[in-house]
Design an enzyme around this catalytic site. Sequence first.
Site: not given
Ligand code: LLP
Length: 427
Positions: A243, A281, A318, A322, A350
């Site tokens: 996160g 991530g 994105r 969002y 489109c």
């Molecule tokens: N762990 C769990 C249980 C998660 O649900 C997520 C992300 C992560 C780790 C990794 O989080 P990060 O470090 O990447 O923030 N598609 C969206 C983001 C969705 C995140 C979902 N879960 C975007 O493009 O902003």
Amino acid sequence: MSRFMDHFLYKDGVLHAEDVAIAEIAEAVGTPFYVYSTATLTRHFRLFDEALEGMDHLVCYAMKANSNQAVLTLMASLGAGVDVVSGGEYLRAKAAGFSGDRIVFSGVGKTREEMRLALEGGIRQFNVESEPEMEVLSEVAESLGVVAPITVRVNPDVDAKTHEKIATGKSENKFGIPIARSREVYALAASLPGLEVIGIDVHIGSQLTSLEPYEQAYLKVAELTETLRADGHQIKRLDLGGGLGIPYERSNEAPPLPIEYGALVKRTLGHLDCEIEIEPGRLIAGNAGILVSEVIYVKSGEGRDFLILDAAMNDLIRPAMYGAYHDILPVVEADAGAEQQPYDIVGPVCESGDTFTKNRPMPKVAPGELVAFRSAGAYGAVMASEYNTRPLIPEVLVHEHQFAVIRGRPTFDEIINRDTIPEWLEG
Ligand code: LLP
């Protein structure tokens, strides 16, 4: 060096990925495409690993951010673990060389088949999110004659102060079990023969730009650890989720650094003698990638100019999904003091939602020129689709002066021939 360094810089007035000129890649693969930097991916993994130094820990890369096999192979080679959320991601992890004891399985809707796949292939732990899931996992494990190691994902009811679509730690979200019910849920887990409780899991959201929500959540996890231990449960591992946010808008954002996050983890949880897992991530992959696109037309509209690109919402969703901001740069650097002009930057799809940004000041660009979207390495290629029968775009990995296509562009024949015509329609 800036607070967040990456390896996409202008050299002699042209944008490079490490030592490779972007225009050279465009020449070889055509536009649009994603390009990732090995050095940035490596650096970001290490920042987390070093931030937790001194604690028993494993950084489990959340592959949902970018699950290309080359990126995964790099992560495995650096000693990462991996967080997966589907059977497909589990198989990607195995194919990239992660051993089962480095794979964590998250997600609210694991199916029996996915559980079986992971139990047979080896798993570090399941992060379980509900009582019904617990019961099913216990049954599946028993049927295979094994015991499934689990943490329970608790929902600490804190406000992550991020976009509503990616906040997960409030009581209204579908994730985890309410922390107030933890004791009864852990009691149920302990009573199920196919499960072994090993810890607690928490993940409160994505793109967090302050440490404060983490602090609130981790203090609750610390207290819960003591309570559950007093109830007789073995709590030896804490999975703290991912996160940590990245600066999408470099001019005015400064999210916390991994080292600051690590210090918070040590301060709030260090005394518990637990193994720490984290699941980043976005911070690993986000600023390790850009999306490169060519300007097709510059169109004058009602009081505005549209920059129409060959990339669209299906390639990078994105902004449409969002309202996300991405820096957009010309690949050929504008002269210092060059005139800026506001553009609405759009793709060819489109629908009006296919708008990357409105009224964005940029140096003037002309058809045929290339532009680059920064911070597109996470949740870019993985969320792409073939809407409007636009082929998934290539992914390229750079390492110093070398580059390689790590996913090629499908041909139209490949796309068309994936569909089949039922007999009764055949003439
Ligand atoms: N762990 C769990 C249980 C998660 O649900 C997520 C992300 C992560 C780790 C990794 O989080 P990060 O470090 O990447 O923030 N598609 C969206 C983001 C969705 C995140 C979902 N879960 C975007 O493009 O902003």
